[in-house]
Scaffold this motif. Structure first.
Motif, PDB file in Angstrom:
ATOM      1  N   PRO A 329       7.166 -28.658 -26.600  1.00 41.70           N
ATOM      2  CA  PRO A 329       7.834 -28.931 -25.313  1.00 41.70           C
ATOM      3  C   PRO A 329       8.947 -27.943 -24.993  1.00 41.70           C
ATOM      4  CG  PRO A 329       7.531 -30.963 -26.559  1.00 41.70           C
ATOM      5  CD  PRO A 329       7.143 -29.850 -27.476  1.00 41.70           C
ATOM      6  N   ALA A 330       9.578 -27.381 -26.002  1.00 41.34           N
ATOM      7  CA  ALA A 330      10.655 -26.426 -25.743  1.00 41.34           C
ATOM      8  C   ALA A 330      10.143 -25.113 -25.169  1.00 41.34           C
ATOM      9  CB  ALA A 330      11.434 -26.155 -27.035  1.00 41.34           C
ATOM     10  N   ASN A 331       8.838 -24.862 -25.241  1.00 40.12           N
ATOM     11  CA  ASN A 331       8.263 -23.599 -24.766  1.00 40.12           C
ATOM     12  C   ASN A 331       7.595 -23.748 -23.407  1.00 40.12           C
ATOM     13  OD1 ASN A 331       9.031 -22.187 -27.081  1.00 40.12           O
ATOM     14  ND2 ASN A 331       7.153 -22.757 -28.175  1.00 40.12           N
ATOM     15  N   SER A 332       8.115 -24.629 -22.571  1.00 42.48           N
ATOM     16  CA  SER A 332       7.520 -24.814 -21.251  1.00 42.48           C
ATOM     17  C   SER A 332       7.606 -23.529 -20.423  1.00 42.48           C
ATOM     18  CB  SER A 332       8.218 -25.961 -20.515  1.00 42.48           C
ATOM     19  OG  SER A 332       7.706 -26.100 -19.211  1.00 42.48           O
ATOM     20  N   ARG A 333       8.739 -22.847 -20.479  1.00 46.11           N
ATOM     21  CA  ARG A 333       8.890 -21.593 -19.722  1.00 46.11           C
ATOM     22  C   ARG A 333       7.962 -20.519 -20.279  1.00 46.11           C
ATOM     23  NH1 ARG A 333      11.914 -17.057 -20.305  1.00 46.11           N
ATOM     24  NH2 ARG A 333      12.829 -17.908 -22.212  1.00 46.11           N
ATOM     25  N   MET A 404      -2.077 -19.554 -10.574  1.00 45.05           N
ATOM     26  CA  MET A 404      -0.999 -19.445  -9.595  1.00 45.05           C
ATOM     27  C   MET A 404      -0.352 -20.802  -9.313  1.00 45.05           C
ATOM     28  SD  MET A 404      -0.857 -16.254  -9.209  1.00 45.05           S
ATOM     29  CE  MET A 404       0.404 -16.242  -7.946  1.00 45.05           C
ATOM     30  N   ASN A 405      -1.150 -21.867  -9.180  1.00 42.83           N
ATOM     31  CA  ASN A 405      -0.535 -23.167  -8.897  1.00 42.83           C
ATOM     32  C   ASN A 405      -0.084 -23.904 -10.158  1.00 42.83           C
ATOM     33  OD1 ASN A 405      -2.878 -24.335 -10.024  1.00 42.83           O
ATOM     34  ND2 ASN A 405      -3.838 -24.625  -8.033  1.00 42.83           N
ATOM     35  N   ARG A 406      -0.442 -23.345 -11.331  1.00 40.79           N
ATOM     36  CA  ARG A 406       0.019 -23.861 -12.628  1.00 40.79           C
ATOM     37  C   ARG A 406      -0.350 -25.326 -12.837  1.00 40.79           C
ATOM     38  NH1 ARG A 406       6.153 -21.797 -12.576  1.00 40.79           N
ATOM     39  NH2 ARG A 406       5.809 -21.910 -10.340  1.00 40.79           N
ATOM     40  N   SER A 407      -1.520 -25.711 -12.340  1.00 39.74           N
ATOM     41  CA  SER A 407      -1.986 -27.066 -12.613  1.00 39.74           C
ATOM     42  C   SER A 407      -2.389 -27.239 -14.074  1.00 39.74           C
ATOM     43  CB  SER A 407      -3.170 -27.399 -11.704  1.00 39.74           C
ATOM     44  OG  SER A 407      -4.225 -26.469 -11.894  1.00 39.74           O
ATOM     45  N   ALA A 408      -2.749 -26.144 -14.723  1.00 46.29           N
ATOM     46  CA  ALA A 408      -3.035 -26.149 -16.158  1.00 46.29           C
ATOM     47  C   ALA A 408      -2.593 -24.807 -16.713  1.00 46.29           C
ATOM     48  CB  ALA A 408      -4.523 -26.385 -16.422  1.00 46.29           C
ATOM     49  N   ARG A 409      -1.652 -24.838 -17.647  1.00 47.73           N
ATOM     50  CA  ARG A 409      -1.137 -23.615 -18.252  1.00 47.73           C
ATOM     51  C   ARG A 409      -1.636 -23.500 -19.688  1.00 47.73           C
ATOM     52  NH1 ARG A 409       5.037 -25.089 -17.406  1.00 47.73           N
ATOM     53  NH2 ARG A 409       4.110 -26.957 -18.325  1.00 47.73           N
ATOM     54  N   ILE A 410      -1.588 -22.297 -20.208  1.00 45.16           N
ATOM     55  CA  ILE A 410      -1.971 -22.090 -21.602  1.00 45.16           C
ATOM     56  C   ILE A 410      -1.008 -22.863 -22.497  1.00 45.16           C
ATOM     57  CG2 ILE A 410      -2.243 -20.375 -23.423  1.00 45.16           C
ATOM     58  CD1 ILE A 410      -2.952 -18.346 -21.308  1.00 45.16           C
ATOM     59  N   GLY A 411      -1.539 -23.731 -23.344  1.00 45.86           N
ATOM     60  CA  GLY A 411      -0.719 -24.557 -24.217  1.00 45.86           C
ATOM     61  C   GLY A 411      -0.506 -25.961 -23.690  1.00 45.86           C
ATOM     62  N   ASP A 412      -0.922 -26.267 -22.450  1.00 48.17           N
ATOM     63  CA  ASP A 412      -0.753 -27.612 -21.903  1.00 48.17           C
ATOM     64  C   ASP A 412      -1.678 -28.598 -22.619  1.00 48.17           C
ATOM     65  OD1 ASP A 412       1.172 -26.806 -20.185  1.00 48.17           O
ATOM     66  OD2 ASP A 412       0.005 -27.078 -18.347  1.00 48.17           O
ATOM     67  N   GLN A 413      -1.178 -29.839 -22.753  1.00 49.58           N
ATOM     68  CA  GLN A 413      -1.959 -30.920 -23.323  1.00 49.58           C
ATOM     69  C   GLN A 413      -2.608 -31.684 -22.175  1.00 49.58           C
ATOM     70  OE1 GLN A 413      -1.862 -30.992 -26.711  1.00 49.58           O
ATOM     71  NE2 GLN A 413      -0.347 -29.355 -26.674  1.00 49.58           N
ATOM     72  N   SER A 457       1.585 -32.190 -19.945  1.00 53.50           N
ATOM     73  CA  SER A 457       2.672 -31.222 -20.124  1.00 53.50           C
ATOM     74  C   SER A 457       3.130 -30.609 -18.810  1.00 53.50           C
ATOM     75  CB  SER A 457       2.219 -30.087 -21.056  1.00 53.50           C
ATOM     76  OG  SER A 457       1.708 -30.577 -22.261  1.00 53.50           O
ATOM     77  N   MET A 458       2.688 -31.137 -17.668  1.00 53.80           N
ATOM     78  CA  MET A 458       2.988 -30.473 -16.397  1.00 53.80           C
ATOM     79  C   MET A 458       4.478 -30.530 -16.074  1.00 53.80           C
ATOM     80  SD  MET A 458       1.375 -31.151 -12.617  1.00 53.80           S
ATOM     81  CE  MET A 458      -0.120 -30.250 -13.001  1.00 53.80           C
ATOM     82  N   ALA A 523       3.589 -34.454 -26.685  1.00 56.54           N
ATOM     83  CA  ALA A 523       2.361 -35.138 -26.302  1.00 56.54           C
ATOM     84  C   ALA A 523       1.283 -35.016 -27.373  1.00 56.54           C
ATOM     85  CB  ALA A 523       1.844 -34.564 -24.978  1.00 56.54           C
ATOM     86  N   VAL A 524       1.318 -33.922 -28.119  1.00 59.37           N
ATOM     87  CA  VAL A 524       0.293 -33.725 -29.132  1.00 59.37           C
ATOM     88  C   VAL A 524       0.429 -34.734 -30.264  1.00 59.37           C
ATOM     89  CG1 VAL A 524       1.636 -32.077 -30.496  1.00 59.37           C
ATOM     90  CG2 VAL A 524      -0.865 -31.933 -30.481  1.00 59.37           C
ATOM     91  N   GLU A 525       1.622 -35.379 -30.402  1.00 59.32           N
ATOM     92  CA  GLU A 525       1.845 -36.343 -31.475  1.00 59.32           C
ATOM     93  C   GLU A 525       1.716 -37.779 -30.997  1.00 59.32           C
ATOM     94  OE1 GLU A 525       5.719 -35.174 -32.595  1.00 59.32           O
ATOM     95  OE2 GLU A 525       5.051 -33.454 -33.793  1.00 59.32           O
TER      96      GLU A 525
END
Length: 562
Positions: A329-333, A404-413, A457-458, A523-525
């Motif tokens: 979660p700390a790596n959202s940016r 572009m709309n970031r509905s799903a990013r790399i690393g999202d759960q 993770s959005m 979320a992964v836990e």
């Protein structure tokens, strides 16, 4: 009186009609000549045409563009260079020089045409006015006679040389289709560039004679030799880079060598082909028309490979693509940056491919040298490519849309099709999802966009977990709530202890339905924490039952409650 006036008018009309017929009779030869030769705008008027060559042989046909080119090639095949010279506009030379210079230039032009040009006989009309009746009404020259026809375009150093046929009419003579004066002026530079090499001039004539399939023995030997030498050059370049990479110790040195390896291998092989075809093996026009765009494609692909390799190196240096680290979660940016960087990479690839195709099509003269009538129509090309690649293009646009709309990013759960997964990669046409079993699920981007999914993770990576339980009617719920809070305080994966709550949901025949609620930051836990807390709550209920003697967990009688 009226009868006299009527007869006078009839006689006047008859005299006027006879005068018009006399005028038309007088102008008939001129009209017939103009019908053959066309109006002045359909030819270039000159004072005289090649006066130093003498009379044109009867079998040389200069009335039509097709006849002129056929007569020129027939004269070359016969070895009659003097007859071939009549198909050239030699007015730039003095009349006393035309008989000497004409055959020399005709032989040189024939060599250039055979080596570098592919003549489209469909473009050479067998009509004196060169009017193309097959053109559609929307064409620029539809229904219009022509006085100049472009046969081909060849590179002449920094410029291009156009090979043209012009319709020339000398004073007092019929029009004639000949190679233009500008084309004749460029014959010698083109011959120096594309003519026989020193090695070819030293070979015997039988090696250069066309065979059964139109290819000479020299061409049959040259093509495999060119390909073998190009492969050997690429292999030696690969060995050189393999040796250099084995001795590189610094990061940027290794990265630079890795980025340059395959592009330089391709450049070296392509350059070897270019050198051999220009300096050693002067191949025929049919072979050259294929090799020329292939060489250009090699250079364009090499540049694109280097750009993509350099971009990937910078991308790996700037952001991480490890889905495990990005899921934190700390790596959202960082997830947002990684997704945008990969989207930029895909956009650069698309722009590079479009630019590369445009460079190849515009610089290789494919339309004019190969005569691809289908490719010459931009509408037909767009229709064919659009229909064939509609699914691919749709997936590419969908992948850019997701990035572009970031509905799903790399690393999202995410929860997709009822399963918990991690977005590992977003490619051009598919999304790579990592399952809880560490397997990879490949989903087309269009399918992923059309179907709904949960993104844990959005906005906030934390999740509220629910553990449902059923207690007996005699259970002490207050005591169980206190035991639950004790368990929450002992659980390190529940940092927010104040979020823990027990709710009474319903009461049924088996007992009281309750729900234990708490919040997990990762979320992964979520799933593992829920299962662990359920097991610990059940064990606490059993311990409370043993200590108090009360029934805490519901029981079903052996007779089924009857």
């Amino acid at each position: 009186m009226g009868r006299r006036k009527g007869s006078t008018s009839a006689r006047a009309a008859l005299r006027a009609a006879l005068a018009c017929l006399a005028c038309l009779w007088a102008l008939a030869p001129a009209l017939a000549q103009d019908g053959n030769e066309g109006p002045p705008g359909t030819y270039f008027p000159v004072a005289e045409l090649n006066p130093g060559l003498g009379q044109t042989p009867d079998w040389v046909d200069l009335d039509t563009p097709q006849g002129a080119v056929e007569s020129f090639l027939d004269a070359i095949d016969r070895g009659d260079l003097g007859a071939a010279a009549h198909v050239l506009d030699l007015n730039a030379f003095a009349p006393d020089q035309q008989a000497q210079r004409g055959p020399e230039l005709a032989a040189q032009l024939a060599a250039v045409l055979r080596r570098r040009a592919v003549i489209s006989w469909r473009a050479l009309m067998e009509r004196p006015d060169a009017l193309d009746a097959r053109q559609s009404s929307s064409a620029a020259m539809a229904g219009e006679p022509r006085r100049s026809i472009l046969i081909g375009v060849l590179d002449e150093g920094a410029r291009e040389a156009a090979i043209r046929l012009n319709r020339i009419r000398p004073e007092g003579g019929p029009p004639a289709w000949v190679f233009s004066a500008r084309t004749v002026e460029q014959i010698e530079p083109l011959y120096d560039r594309y003519g026989p090499t020193a090695l070819e001039r030293a070979l015997p004539g039988w090696v250069k004679e066309p065979g059964a399939l139109g290819f000479s023995l020299w061409t049959a030997i040259g093509i495999p030799t060119i390909l073998a030498l190009a492969w050997a050059t690429g292999w030696l370049t690969w060995r050189l880079f393999h040796w250099l990479c084995g001795r590189a110790t610094r990061y940027w040195t290794t990265a630079a060598l890795t980025a340059l390896r395959w592009p330089l291998i391709l450049v070296a092989s392509t350059t070897m082909i270019l050198f051999l075809t220009l300096k050693v093996f002067a191949l025929s026009g049919a072979v050259a028309s294929v090799l020329t765009p292939a060489i250009l494609v090699g250079y364009v692909v090499a540049v694109m490979m280097f750009g993509m390799s350099a971009l990937d190196t910078a991308l790996n240096r700037m952001v991480t693509l490890d889905s495990g680290r990005l899921a934190d979660p700390a790596n959202s940016r960082v997830r947002t940056q990684a997704t945008l960087m990969t989207a930029a990479r895909r956009a650069v690839i698309v722009v590079g491919v479009i630019a590369g195709v445009g460079i190849v099509l515009s610089s290789a003269n494919l339309y004019r040298s190969l005569g691809f009538s289908l490719l010459a129509s931009a509408g037909a090309l767009t229709l064919v490519l659009g229909f064939a690649a509609r699914h691919v293009l749709g997936n590419i646009l969908a992948s850019l849309q997701i990035s572009m709309n970031r509905s799903a990013r790399i690393g999202d759960q995410v929860v997709f099709e009822g399963k918990f997964m991690t977005v590992e990669r977003i490619h051009f046409t598919y999304i790579q999802l990592k399952t809880m079993k560490d397997n990879r699920l490949v989903v087309p981007v269009s399918t992923f966009v059309q179907d709904k999914f949960e993104n844990w993770s959005m906005e906030d990576a934390g999740m509220t977990c629910h553990v449902p339980m059923t207690f007996a009617q005699t259970a002490d719920l207050d005591t169980m709530e206190l035991r639950f809070h004790d368990l929450v305080r002992e659980e390190p994966l529940i940092p927010d202890k104040g979020s823990a709550t027990m709710w009474v949901m319903a009461q049924g025949p088996l007992g009281v339905d309750v729900r234990f609620q708490f919040r997990v930051e990762k979320a992964v836990e979520t799933w593992t924490t829920e299962r662990r807390m359920q097991r610990r709550i059940q064990r606490a209920a059993q311990e409370e039952e043993a200590a108090s003697g009360r029934v805490v967990l519901p029981r079903i009688p052996a007779d089924g409650g009857a």
